[in-house]
Design an enzyme around this catalytic site. Structure first.
Site, PDB file in Angstrom:
ATOM      1  N   ARG A 116      13.930  -1.298   8.554  1.00  0.00           N
ATOM      2  CA  ARG A 116      13.051  -0.851   9.639  1.00  0.00           C
ATOM      3  C   ARG A 116      13.231  -1.761  10.850  1.00  0.00           C
ATOM      4  O   ARG A 116      13.340  -2.970  10.691  1.00  0.00           O
ATOM      5  CB  ARG A 116      11.582  -0.912   9.171  1.00  0.00           C
ATOM      6  CG  ARG A 116      11.201   0.216   8.247  1.00  0.00           C
ATOM      7  CD  ARG A 116       9.826   0.035   7.652  1.00  0.00           C
ATOM      8  NE  ARG A 116       8.766  -0.277   8.606  1.00  0.00           N
ATOM      9  CZ  ARG A 116       7.474  -0.128   8.342  1.00  0.00           C
ATOM     10  NH1 ARG A 116       7.091   0.335   7.165  1.00  0.00           N
ATOM     11  NH2 ARG A 116       6.570  -0.442   9.244  1.00  0.00           N
ATOM     12  N   ARG A 145      -6.476   3.183  11.415  1.00  0.00           N
ATOM     13  CA  ARG A 145      -6.026   1.815  11.697  1.00  0.00           C
ATOM     14  C   ARG A 145      -7.021   1.065  12.580  1.00  0.00           C
ATOM     15  O   ARG A 145      -6.829  -0.108  12.849  1.00  0.00           O
ATOM     16  CB  ARG A 145      -4.759   1.856  12.500  1.00  0.00           C
ATOM     17  CG  ARG A 145      -3.358   1.851  11.918  1.00  0.00           C
ATOM     18  CD  ARG A 145      -2.949   0.951  10.863  1.00  0.00           C
ATOM     19  NE  ARG A 145      -1.620   0.414  10.995  1.00  0.00           N
ATOM     20  CZ  ARG A 145      -0.513   0.919  10.447  1.00  0.00           C
ATOM     21  NH1 ARG A 145      -0.547   2.006   9.730  1.00  0.00           N
ATOM     22  NH2 ARG A 145       0.634   0.310  10.595  1.00  0.00           N
ATOM     23  N   ARG A 201       2.375  -7.408  13.625  1.00  0.00           N
ATOM     24  CA  ARG A 201       1.738  -6.352  12.825  1.00  0.00           C
ATOM     25  C   ARG A 201       0.598  -6.932  11.988  1.00  0.00           C
ATOM     26  O   ARG A 201      -0.449  -6.301  11.812  1.00  0.00           O
ATOM     27  CB  ARG A 201       2.781  -5.652  11.938  1.00  0.00           C
ATOM     28  CG  ARG A 201       3.681  -4.689  12.724  1.00  0.00           C
ATOM     29  CD  ARG A 201       4.994  -4.390  12.014  1.00  0.00           C
ATOM     30  NE  ARG A 201       4.810  -3.833  10.692  1.00  0.00           N
ATOM     31  CZ  ARG A 201       5.740  -3.888   9.719  1.00  0.00           C
ATOM     32  NH1 ARG A 201       6.906  -4.472   9.939  1.00  0.00           N
ATOM     33  NH2 ARG A 201       5.483  -3.363   8.552  1.00  0.00           N
ATOM     34  N   ARG A 203      11.240  -7.617   1.183  1.00  0.00           N
ATOM     35  CA  ARG A 203      11.412  -6.170   0.976  1.00  0.00           C
ATOM     36  C   ARG A 203      12.532  -5.634   1.878  1.00  0.00           C
ATOM     37  O   ARG A 203      13.360  -4.834   1.444  1.00  0.00           O
ATOM     38  CB  ARG A 203      10.070  -5.497   1.321  1.00  0.00           C
ATOM     39  CG  ARG A 203      10.005  -4.019   1.123  1.00  0.00           C
ATOM     40  CD  ARG A 203       8.624  -3.499   1.508  1.00  0.00           C
ATOM     41  NE  ARG A 203       8.416  -3.490   2.953  1.00  0.00           N
ATOM     42  CZ  ARG A 203       7.250  -3.257   3.548  1.00  0.00           C
ATOM     43  NH1 ARG A 203       6.172  -3.034   2.827  1.00  0.00           N
ATOM     44  NH2 ARG A 203       7.132  -3.254   4.851  1.00  0.00           N
ATOM     45  N   LYS A 261       0.822  -1.221   0.000  1.00  0.00           N
ATOM     46  CA  LYS A 261       0.000   0.000   0.000  1.00  0.00           C
ATOM     47  C   LYS A 261       0.851   1.265   0.000  1.00  0.00           C
ATOM     48  O   LYS A 261       0.486   2.250  -0.628  1.00  0.00           O
ATOM     49  CB  LYS A 261      -1.037  -0.020   1.108  1.00  0.00           C
ATOM     50  CG  LYS A 261      -0.550   0.339   2.463  1.00  0.00           C
ATOM     51  CD  LYS A 261      -1.620   0.145   3.505  1.00  0.00           C
ATOM     52  CE  LYS A 261      -1.014  -0.229   4.831  1.00  0.00           C
ATOM     53  NZ  LYS A 261       0.082   0.586   5.322  1.00  0.00           N
TER      54      LYS A 261
HETATM   55  P1  AMP Z   1       3.444   1.655   8.926  1.00  0.00           P
HETATM   56  O1  AMP Z   1       4.629   2.382   8.397  1.00  0.00           O
HETATM   57  O2  AMP Z   1       2.149   2.189   8.444  1.00  0.00           O
HETATM   58  O3  AMP Z   1       3.590   0.162   8.745  1.00  0.00           O
HETATM   59  O4  AMP Z   1       3.437   1.885  10.509  1.00  0.00           O
HETATM   60  C1  AMP Z   1       4.525   1.469  11.326  1.00  0.00           C
HETATM   61  C2  AMP Z   1       4.100   1.479  12.795  1.00  0.00           C
HETATM   62  O5  AMP Z   1       3.728   2.806  13.183  1.00  0.00           O
HETATM   63  C3  AMP Z   1       2.878   0.621  13.124  1.00  0.00           C
HETATM   64  O6  AMP Z   1       3.204  -0.741  13.332  1.00  0.00           O
HETATM   65  C4  AMP Z   1       2.396   1.307  14.396  1.00  0.00           C
HETATM   66  O7  AMP Z   1       3.204   0.975  15.497  1.00  0.00           O
HETATM   67  C5  AMP Z   1       2.631   2.779  14.080  1.00  0.00           C
HETATM   68  N1  AMP Z   1       1.468   3.391  13.391  1.00  0.00           N
HETATM   69  C6  AMP Z   1       1.434   3.881  12.122  1.00  0.00           C
HETATM   70  N2  AMP Z   1       0.233   4.383  11.832  1.00  0.00           N
HETATM   71  C7  AMP Z   1      -0.530   4.183  12.934  1.00  0.00           C
HETATM   72  C8  AMP Z   1      -1.870   4.469  13.257  1.00  0.00           C
HETATM   73  N3  AMP Z   1      -2.709   5.044  12.366  1.00  0.00           N
HETATM   74  N4  AMP Z   1      -2.321   4.136  14.499  1.00  0.00           N
HETATM   75  C9  AMP Z   1      -1.508   3.572  15.406  1.00  0.00           C
HETATM   76  N5  AMP Z   1      -0.225   3.252  15.171  1.00  0.00           N
HETATM   77  C10 AMP Z   1       0.268   3.564  13.938  1.00  0.00           C
END
Ligand code: AMP
Length: 195
Positions: A139, A88, A150, A127, A13
């Site tokens: 990461r 989320r 996750r 990735r 995404k």
């Molecule tokens: P992402 O880059 O979208 O995979 O997000 C990485 C991490 O950031 C997630 O596993 C959460 O710990 C935190 N995170 C990102 N967006 C949110 C959100 N909308 N609500 C809560 N935690 C978030």
């Protein structure tokens, strides 16, 4: 154009949101990116969220809702934006609804990228390995254990909000298993057909 991209880790995404951001010339708002910047800069928010992110859990709703509320008021969002990684859960979806009402804005579509569950972890690990080979640092939450967490968090908390958008007739599902250009084409096709 105001879009949301939904999909589990490994669905692509972020990649598709980036491509659509360039295509429509509107910013991509990624809460994950915003939080990583805060963590790297060791801001007060960054210090609070670092450990939660490293575990693969969701950070508090208040933090991400405030980040998005502030960001969508910026002038570069006046003609639209793409949300990547927000909302989320149900609380965040409700907060977004309220924000949009407050600004007299409406969403055009919610794109859910679908990938078979058992392929997700391998895709994220692949990735991460590619990124390290290319010289990136990767990461901290791309370890096998954290990826599984996750994915579980996505299934339990994020996947149910697709119903919220289905009920508003905004949901479009695209097959995330295809190659990147094909997924992009499928998304463009869905957006072209918007009434
Ligand atoms: P992402 O880059 O979208 O995979 O997000 C990485 C991490 O950031 C997630 O596993 C959460 O710990 C935190 N995170 C990102 N967006 C949110 C959100 N909308 N609500 C809560 N935690 C978030």
């Amino acid at each position: 154009m105001r879009l949301i991209f939904l999909g589990p880790p490994g669905a692509g995404k972020g990649t598709q949101a980036e491509i659509m951001s360039a295509h429509f010339d509107i910013p991509k708002l990624s809460t994950g990116d915003m939080l990583r910047v805060a963590v790297d800069a060791r801001t007060p928010i960054g210090i609070v969220v670092a450990e939660i992110m490293a575990r693969g859990d969701l950070v508090s709703d208040d933090i991400v809702v405030d980040l998005i509320a502030e960001r969508i008021s910026d002038s570069d969002c006046a003609h639209g934006f793409i949300l990547d990684g927000f909302p989320r859960n149900q609380t965040q979806a409700a907060a977004l609804d309220a924000m949009l009402v407050l600004h007299s804005l409406a969403l055009d579509a919610v794109i859910e990228l679908h990938v078979e569950s058992d392929k997700l972890a391998a895709r994220v690990l692949g990735r991460a390995a590619e990124s390290r080979l290319a010289g990136g640092v990767g990461r901290v939450d791309d370890t096998e254990e954290t990826i599984r967490q996750r994915i579980e968090v996505y299934k339990a908390q994020t996947a149910p909000i697709t119903q919220h958008y289905q009920a508003q007739n905004l949901l479009h599902v695209a097959d995330g298993m295809e190659d990147i250009p094909q997924v992009t084409e499928a998304i463009k096709e869905k957006l072209k057909n918007l009434s």
